[in-house]
Structures are given as structure tokens and as C-alpha cells.
Design a protein around this motif. Structure first.
Motif, PDB file in Angstrom:
ATOM      1  N   SER A   1       0.813  -1.219   0.000  1.00  0.00           N
ATOM      2  CA  SER A   1       0.000   0.000   0.000  1.00  0.00           C
ATOM      3  C   SER A   1       0.844   1.265   0.000  1.00  0.00           C
ATOM      4  CB  SER A   1      -0.921   0.030   1.221  1.00  0.00           C
ATOM      5  OG  SER A   1      -0.161   0.200   2.410  1.00  0.00           O
ATOM      6  N   ARG A   2       2.116   1.132   0.457  1.00  0.00           N
ATOM      7  CA  ARG A   2       3.050   2.257   0.541  1.00  0.00           C
ATOM      8  C   ARG A   2       2.658   3.287   1.597  1.00  0.00           C
ATOM      9  NH1 ARG A   2       7.220   0.242  -1.288  1.00  0.00           N
ATOM     10  NH2 ARG A   2       8.140   2.249  -1.658  1.00  0.00           N
ATOM     11  N   LEU A   3       1.809   2.897   2.557  1.00  0.00           N
ATOM     12  CA  LEU A   3       1.428   3.802   3.636  1.00  0.00           C
ATOM     13  C   LEU A   3       2.566   3.884   4.653  1.00  0.00           C
ATOM     14  CD1 LEU A   3      -2.272   2.705   4.264  1.00  0.00           C
ATOM     15  CD2 LEU A   3      -1.463   4.739   3.045  1.00  0.00           C
ATOM     16  N   LEU A   4       2.931   5.092   5.048  1.00  0.00           N
ATOM     17  CA  LEU A   4       3.994   5.297   6.020  1.00  0.00           C
ATOM     18  C   LEU A   4       3.454   4.997   7.416  1.00  0.00           C
ATOM     19  CD1 LEU A   4       6.955   6.295   6.339  1.00  0.00           C
ATOM     20  CD2 LEU A   4       6.004   8.592   6.719  1.00  0.00           C
ATOM     21  N   HIS A   5       4.135   4.090   8.133  1.00  0.00           N
ATOM     22  CA  HIS A   5       3.706   3.722   9.480  1.00  0.00           C
ATOM     23  C   HIS A   5       4.940   3.621  10.380  1.00  0.00           C
ATOM     24  CE1 HIS A   5       4.464   0.002   7.240  1.00  0.00           C
ATOM     25  NE2 HIS A   5       4.741  -0.582   8.394  1.00  0.00           N
ATOM     26  N   PRO A   6       4.808   3.958  11.675  1.00  0.00           N
ATOM     27  CA  PRO A   6       5.970   4.036  12.555  1.00  0.00           C
ATOM     28  C   PRO A   6       6.372   2.691  13.151  1.00  0.00           C
ATOM     29  CG  PRO A   6       4.033   4.817  13.711  1.00  0.00           C
ATOM     30  CD  PRO A   6       3.594   4.487  12.314  1.00  0.00           C
ATOM     31  N   VAL A   7       7.684   2.548  13.327  1.00  0.00           N
ATOM     32  CA  VAL A   7       8.257   1.388  14.000  1.00  0.00           C
ATOM     33  C   VAL A   7       9.320   1.876  14.985  1.00  0.00           C
ATOM     34  CG1 VAL A   7       7.852  -0.148  12.031  1.00  0.00           C
ATOM     35  CG2 VAL A   7      10.057   0.958  12.287  1.00  0.00           C
ATOM     36  N   VAL A   8       9.710   0.980  15.886  1.00  0.00           N
ATOM     37  CA  VAL A   8      10.773   1.271  16.846  1.00  0.00           C
ATOM     38  C   VAL A   8      11.859   0.211  16.715  1.00  0.00           C
ATOM     39  CG1 VAL A   8       9.332   2.521  18.499  1.00  0.00           C
ATOM     40  CG2 VAL A   8       9.539   0.032  18.690  1.00  0.00           C
ATOM     41  N   HIS A   9      13.107   0.637  16.874  1.00  0.00           N
ATOM     42  CA  HIS A   9      14.259  -0.261  16.900  1.00  0.00           C
ATOM     43  C   HIS A   9      15.076   0.062  18.142  1.00  0.00           C
ATOM     44  CE1 HIS A   9      14.508  -0.973  12.242  1.00  0.00           C
ATOM     45  NE2 HIS A   9      13.428  -1.500  12.782  1.00  0.00           N
ATOM     46  N   LEU A  10      15.558  -0.980  18.809  1.00  0.00           N
ATOM     47  CA  LEU A  10      16.455  -0.806  19.944  1.00  0.00           C
ATOM     48  C   LEU A  10      17.719  -1.605  19.690  1.00  0.00           C
ATOM     49  CD1 LEU A  10      16.949   0.291  22.853  1.00  0.00           C
ATOM     50  CD2 LEU A  10      16.129  -1.936  23.659  1.00  0.00           C
TER      51      LEU A  10
END
Length: 195
Positions: A54-63
């Protein structure tokens, strides 16, 4: 670091409801916030839709978990994962659920994947990552110390400490996820500065 800005009212569910999907229930699906690069939430969409091109921008987290011996803890992604199964990746990585803030998602994912929450995250950077399956707004953190890590075997096939030299030696050899390699090149100086 910025946080997500949710509107006061409802946001649209993407894609818009249609006759073909009239029976789908939003409440039974894992829903992600759809965001602008500034963190403004403009909608919500299912994991399936966000990962379906879909190419929708969605947030992620990396540690990134690093110890004083210049070793980075990496996880080998479970073969059950829908993206990059069996590749070595960031110690913790996960999506922000709709309604969550960045730090809430970071601590939730850390607990789910490695079983710990007692650490002080250091914000490193945010950037957009684009692949053929998804567009992510990646929020990157580090934790420095010796931690008791207990990988969740559904999420993580295995985990181990890698020296920074060992990581450099394996970049480009299909050992790591492309996203990890891209991110590591950006944060390497910042990780070293934390030691």
C-alpha cells in the motif's frame, strides 16, 4: 525526538470501507497508525494492508543493545516472520500499534521480544525506510549495559552478542536484513560514542 500526534477526533480507516470488505472487523486486526513524516497521524490501517504494497507510512521502533565490550546484541528473526525470516537483525524491532506513543511501543516490544524493561533508552535518530513491501518511519534507540536477555522463541529464533568488527566483516554477505545494514551504517558512530 518527536512523538506521534493523534487528532482529537476519529481518523479514517484505510483503505476506505467497500462492499467487498463489508464484513471485516477492524477490532480483530492489528492496526497501525498511518503517519506523515512529522509524526502526524492521518489514518489507521491493518498490518496486512501496510505490508501489502500500500506504501502507507507507518511508525516502528528499533532498539540496539550494546555492551561496554563493543558488542551488539542481535536477534535472528524467526522463520515464522512474514518479512526477512531467518536473517540477523536489530535486537528489538516492532511496529507502533494504533493509539500508542513511540516510547510505549519501544518498552512493549522490548518486553515481548527480550523480556526486559529496566533500561534507559538513548534516542539516536528517525528516518524513513522504503522497501518493496512497506514504508516505515523508523525511530532508533540504543541501550548500553549488560542486560539479562530472554528471547521470545516465537518472535526470535536465537540471539547473540556480535563484536562490531564481526558485524563489519559480514555486511553484504546476506547474513543481516537489508534494513539492519542500512541502519547500522548510519548509527555506527553514535553507538561507538556511547561506549
Amino acid at each position: 525526538m518527536f512523538d506521534l500526534v493523534y487528532p482529537l477526533g476519529d481518523v479514517p480507516v484505510l483503505p476506505a470501507p467497500s462492499a467487498e470488505r463489508a464484513g471485516e472487523e477492524v477490532g480483530r486486526q492489528e492496526m497501525f497508525p498511518v503517519v506523515r513524516p512529522t509524526g502526524e497521524v492521518v489514518g489507521m490501517a491493518s498490518r496486512e494492508y501496510c505490508h501489502g504494497g500500500s506504501r502507507l507510512l507507518h511508525p516502528v521502533v528499533h532498539l540496539h543493545v550494546i555492551d561496554r565490550n563493543e558488542r551488539l546484541y542481535l536477534q535472528k528473526r524467526s522463520m515464522k516472520k512474514d518479512i526477512q525470516p531467518g536473517k540477523w537483525d536489530t535486537a528489538v524491532g516492532g511496529h507502533v500499534d494504533f493509539g500508542e506513543q513511540i516510547m510505549e511501543a519501544l518498552y512493549r516490544e522490548t518486553y515481548e521480544e527480550l523480556g526486559f524493561t529496566k533500561y534507559n533508552p538513548v534516542y539516536l535518530l528517525s528516518y524513513e525506510y522504503h522497501s518493496d513491501r512497506e514504508n516505515e518511519l523508523v525511530n532508533v534507540f540504543a541501550a548500553v549495559g549488560s542486560f539479562e536477555l530472554t528471547p521470545d522463541r516465537d518472535e526470535v529464533e536465537e540471539g547473540r552478542w556480535w563484536s562490531l568488527a564481526e558485524i563489519h566483516d559480514n555486511i553484504g554477505n546476506s547474513v543481516f536484513t537489508p534494513n539492519f545494514e542500512h541502519e547500522f551504517s548510519m548509527i555506527y558512530p553514535k553507538l561507538v560514542a556511547l561506549l
